[in-house]
Structure formats: structure tokens, C-alpha cells
Design a protein around this motif. Structure first.
Motif, PDB file in Angstrom:
ATOM      1  N   LEU A 134       0.868  -1.405  -0.007  1.00 22.36           N
ATOM      2  CA  LEU A 134      -0.104  -0.085   0.151  1.00 22.36           C
ATOM      3  C   LEU A 134       0.933   1.179  -0.061  1.00 22.36           C
ATOM      4  N   GLN A 135       1.877   1.094   0.755  1.00 19.86           N
ATOM      5  CA  GLN A 135       2.743   2.287   0.841  1.00 19.86           C
ATOM      6  C   GLN A 135       3.440   2.574  -0.544  1.00 19.86           C
ATOM      7  N   ASP A 136       4.054   1.633  -1.204  1.00 14.11           N
ATOM      8  CA  ASP A 136       4.526   1.673  -2.486  1.00 14.11           C
ATOM      9  C   ASP A 136       3.499   2.275  -3.635  1.00 14.11           C
ATOM     10  N   ALA A 137       2.198   2.040  -3.397  1.00 12.51           N
ATOM     11  CA  ALA A 137       1.102   2.192  -4.436  1.00 12.51           C
ATOM     12  C   ALA A 137       0.708   3.720  -4.119  1.00 12.51           C
ATOM     13  N   ILE A 138       0.871   4.280  -2.866  1.00  9.25           N
ATOM     14  CA  ILE A 138       0.379   5.555  -2.861  1.00  9.25           C
ATOM     15  C   ILE A 138       1.555   6.564  -2.894  1.00  9.25           C
ATOM     16  N   ALA A 139       2.638   6.177  -2.929  1.00  9.44           N
ATOM     17  CA  ALA A 139       3.788   6.735  -2.962  1.00  9.44           C
ATOM     18  C   ALA A 139       3.824   7.978  -4.148  1.00  9.44           C
ATOM     19  N   GLY A 140       4.233   9.198  -3.936  1.00 10.19           N
ATOM     20  CA  GLY A 140       3.910  10.316  -4.805  1.00 10.19           C
ATOM     21  C   GLY A 140       2.612  10.854  -5.237  1.00 10.19           C
TER      22      GLY A 140
END
Length: 500
Positions: free
Chosen positions: A382-388
């Protein structure tokens, strides 16, 4: 402006740092000394007699005589202690029982003894002092500090005080912090969490808050109330608030939301406390992981998570562990817990010194099809997916959908958004990519057409709080499981019309 209090805090912090480094730089010897002391001190207890402690001279002896137990296995001994018997698991009687709500055993009574209690207090204190020593920031000690925790009201059972761990620890706040500590005793005793948060907002709004501490999900609720009351960011209301102390769950899924609520970045210290012991704390701001407490009367063993359910899994000491392996942590303590499985899985991020992260719960995973997806993996995905992006997530949990109305089974993600994505399918795809990279078993099941790609179900705002309230776990130290191997939470959320 420096005060006598802040200057003295720096002096004390440097002294404590030297003391911590002394044992942290001699980890194997420190743990060997803890092990020998535990066996010697408990040899005349009922547990020690039942397990031939007088003949234990090594870790291999300990393994052959003391099997790994969870609470249910240890319960016959605990029940004797609860009944008022002495010298059962540890010499004498415990000072306290920390009462917790177990997922499989009902209420748990975790003993806290006169030997183990100081380690809880010292570790929490040292976490702050190590931060002061590293950063030089000690001005916050002159401001107000809030610790969102359970009620300090204790009951008594057969001469032993009984309550929640956070409520017990509230009785040990050092005198030099009493005037700075919030909320008031009266407010802290309020049982209803929503009423308590409103009272905390009333008390803290006029104050110079410098430190705020608690489980992120419940601190978020407090911050949102402040925003609603004032129409301002938390950082504007509390201009000198610069340190957030947290534990219990991974902060990263909350970080973007918190920075939005606060209006700026603040330093943070991660803790790893539990009723069974205070295991670790963040000792360096720039380092990943928390310093494992090797001199706190706790002897640690580790079992590789993928071997844990084998008939005879290997029990390792810190001398044998490796980086980035998922281990189940087993503890023996001065509270009388022996080869005790607390249920957490950890990974080592450093071996010099020994630092860990909590990767999940051995019972909190999804392996309905052999994929064994763990908490750390879904949080990272989830963290990777919403980064940026400007997507903000308030809370989430994941469950398997084994019998969908049509098509292949899949993992269903229940997500409560603060800022929703423009395209839910795109977000699901990005989560999917990260999860497949992290977990080869999951990737194989997708490629082998056993599973289809994950699906996201929106949860309405405040929905997870409503769910936690419905199961009697709103506030305090209660945490929403990140993932489950069944549909119990998922079905409750759906049945209560908390999705949209």
C-alpha cells in the motif's frame, strides 16, 4: 531557551546512552547473563521444579526441557497464580496482572513482577533520552506531554492489582514529569473512548503541547477532533509540538495523513511495548528498526516463521539470526513467562547492534491458498502504491474472498480513504505489482490462475471506528488487524453496511 530541566535532561541522556551502548555492544554475553539469572532465580518455583531447572546449564538443555508455549498452553500455571498461589511461574506473587483481550483465549492475565515492572518504565524513559542524546533537542521537556492510554483504575484479585498495561504504567510516571503530563487523572479514568477524547481535547487546547504519544489510529482520532474544533492544523494549534511517540502498529501507512493533519513534519520515536515486556525502541532517527532490549530480564529465542508449524522447528538465539528473515519471537522473562510465543513476527534490520522491525502476527496472515502473505507485505504494498500521490489512507484490512459470486478467488482489500484515488483500479494494480514482487508464492498463484488480482472495497469514513466500537475495542491499546485468514472482520464490515 534552555532551562535547568532541559540542561539536566541532556546530561542524564548522555549518561544513559553510555549505559545502553555498554550492553548493546556486548549482546551475546548480555543474553547469556540474562539466561543464567532467569534459570537460577526460578529454579525453586513450581514451573522450575516441573521442568528440572536445576539441571539446565545451556540453551540446548533449556530446549529439551521447556517446550514453546502460547497463553493457552501456559494457562494452567497462570490460573494458579490468579488464584493466589505463590512461587508458581516466578518467585512470590506478581505485583500486577495486565489484563488483555485475547483473540483465542478470551481474557488473558499477563503477570508483571517487581523484577519486570522497572524494565517497562526504564525502556520508555531511555527511548526519549536516547533521542535527546542524538539530536540535542531537550526543550520539549518544559512543555506538556500527552499519552493516550487506558484507564489507570486498577482492580484487585487475591492481593494482586489488575488492569491494562498502559493504566498500570500510568502509576509509574516519574515525579519530574508529573506536572507536564496530560491528560488529568480524572480524564484518564474515563472508560468511554469517544467521551475521553473530547475531554482530552478540552484539556489540551489551551496548553503548550510538545510531545504527543499513542497508537497512531487513536492519535489520529484526537488530531481530527482538534481540526474540527479549531479549523486549524495541529501544528498551528500546538506550535511547539515536535515529537510524536508511537507503538503498536506500523506508522508508515499513517504518515501522510498525520503530516496533513499536523501541517508539517515532526520527529518520531517508535516503541515496541507489550504486556509481556518492553522489547525494543528506536534508538537512532536515521536508522531503520528498533534496538532490541537485551538486558531487560528477557531471554529471546527466534523460530523462522516458515518453519514455525513444523513438528520440531529450530529455536535460535540472537547469535544465530540473520537479516531480513521473518522470525517468530519467543521470550522467557522475569515475569515468569517461559519459552512463550507472544504471537509477533519480527525481522532484523541490523546485527550490530541488534535492531528489529515488527513484520506482523504469526496468526495474522492470509494463506488460504498457500500464499502466506504477512502484515509487513501488505503495508509495504500500500505504501508503494500511494507514494508520490495525494491519496491518503485512514485505515485498512485485507481478507481472502474464497467463494466469490463469479470468477477466481481473490484478496479483498477494505480501505477507508481520507483522500480517495481518481481511479480505484489503478491503485489496485499498483498494490498488486508491489505484492507480487514481495511474495513469490502469491505471484505463482496469480500466474497459475489459482487467484485473480486483488480487489478494493471502499469503507465509509469512520467505518473502521464503528466496527471497533461494535466489538468493544474502540480506543486504548486496541488495534485493527491488518489482515486475516478468514472473513470474520470482512463479513462484519459488510453486514454493518460500513462499505460504500
Amino acid at each position: 531557551m534552555f532551562t535547568i530541566k532541559s540542561v539536566l535532561a541532556k546530561v542524564f541522556a548522555h549518561y544513559v546512552r553510555k549505559s545502553v551502548l555498554k550492553w548493546a555492544n556486548n549482546p551475546i554475553e548480555t543474553q547469556e547473563a540474562v539466561f543464567k539469572n532467569l534459570i537460577q532465580e526460578a529454579k525453586d518455583t513450581q514451573f522450575g521444579k516441573d521442568h528440572d531447572f536445576t539441571t539446565i546449564a545451556s540453551h540446548s538443555d533449556f530446549i529439551s526441557r521447556v517446550p514453546v508455549r502460547d497463553y493457552e498452553d501456559l494457562k494452567p500455571y497462570v490460573e494458579r497464580v490468579v488464584a493466589g498461589e505463590t512461587d508458581i511461574l516466578w518467585k512470590g506473587k506478581p505485583l500486577y496482572f495486565a489484563k488483555t483481550s485475547g483473540t483465542t483465549s478470551g481474557s488473558k492475565y499477563i503477570p508483571i513482577t517487581k523484577e519486570s515492572m522497572p524494565t517497562h518504565v526504564e525502556a520508555a524513559r531511555n527511548a526519549i533520552l536516547m533521542y535527546i542524546s542524538e539530536t540535542g533537542n531537550s526543550e520539549f521537556v518544559d512543555g506538556k506531554m500527552i499519552f493516550l492510554q487506558g484507564s489507570p483504575i486498577l482492580n484487585e484479585q487475591n492481593g494482586i492489582q489488575l488492569g491494562r498495561l498502559s493504566g498500570i504504567v500510568a502509576h509509574y510516571v516519574p515525579k519530574y514529569l508529573q506536572k507536564n503530563r496530560m491528560p488529568s487523572w480524572e480524564t484518564n479514568c474515563i472508560e468511554d473512548w469517544e467521551t475521553k477524547v473530547e475531554a482530552i481535547v478540552d484539556e489540551t487546547l489551551p496548553e503548550n503541547m510538545t510531545v504527543i504519544s499513542g497508537i497512531p489510529s487513536w492519535v489520529q482520532m484526537y488530531f481530527e477532533k482538534i481540526n474540527q474544533r479549531t479549523g486549524q492544523k495541529v501544528g498551528d494549534v500546538f506550535k511547539n509540538f515536535n515529537l510524536f511517540i508511537f507503538g503498536g502498529v506500523n506508522y508508515e501507512p499513517y504518515r501522510a495523513k498525520f503530516e496533513s493533519l499536523i501541517g508539517r513534519k515532526v520527529d518520531s520515536i517508535e516503541l515496541y511495548p507489550a504486556s509481556e515486556g518492553f522489547f525494543a525502541y528506536q534508538d537512532r532517527q536515521g536508522q531503520k528498526g528498533m534496538l532490541l532490549q537485551l538486558n531487560s530480564g528477557i531471554f529471546y529465542e527466534f523460530i523462522k516463521a516458515d518453519e514455525f508449524f513444523d513438528e520440531d522447528p529450530r529455536r535460535l538465539t540472537i547469535a544465530d539470526v540473520e537479516l531480513n528473515i521473518n522470525y517468530v519471537m519467543i521470550i522467557s522473562t522475569t515475569a515468569g513467562l517461559w519459552a512463550y510465543n507472544i504471537g509477533d513476527t519480527i525481522q532484523f534490520t541490523s546485527l550490530k547492534p541488534y535492531r528489529v522491525i515488527v513484520s506482523g502476527r504469526i496468526k495474522h496472515f492470509i494463506s488460504a491458498f498457500g500464499e502466506h502473505v504477512i502484515g509487513k507485505e501488505v503495508e509495504q504494498a500500500l505504501q508503494d502504491a500511494i507514494a508520490g500521490s495525494n491519496i491518503q489512507v485512514s485505515e485498512f484490512t485485507v481478507a481472502p474472498q474464497i467463494t466469490p459470486p463469479s470468477g477466481l478467488p481473490f484478496h479483498e482489500w477494505f480501505i477507508e480513504f481520507e483522500n480517495e484515488p481518481d481511479n480505484l483500479s489503478d491503485l489496485a494494480e499498483r498494490i498488486e505489482i508491489s505484492l507480487q514482487k514481495q511474495n513469490s508464492y502469491y505471484l505463482d498463484l496469480i500466474r497459475g490462475k489459482v487467484l485473480q488480482s486483488l480487489k478494493i472495497t471502499r469503507v465509509k469514513k469512520g467505518g473502521f471506528q464503528e466496527y471497533m466500537k461494535s466489538v468493544g475495542k474502540l480506543g486504548g491499546q486496541n488495534k485493527l488487524p491488518r489482515l486475516s485468514n478468514d472473513r470474520k472482520i470482512a463479513d462484519a464490515i459488510t453486514d454493518q453496511n460500513l462499505t460504500k
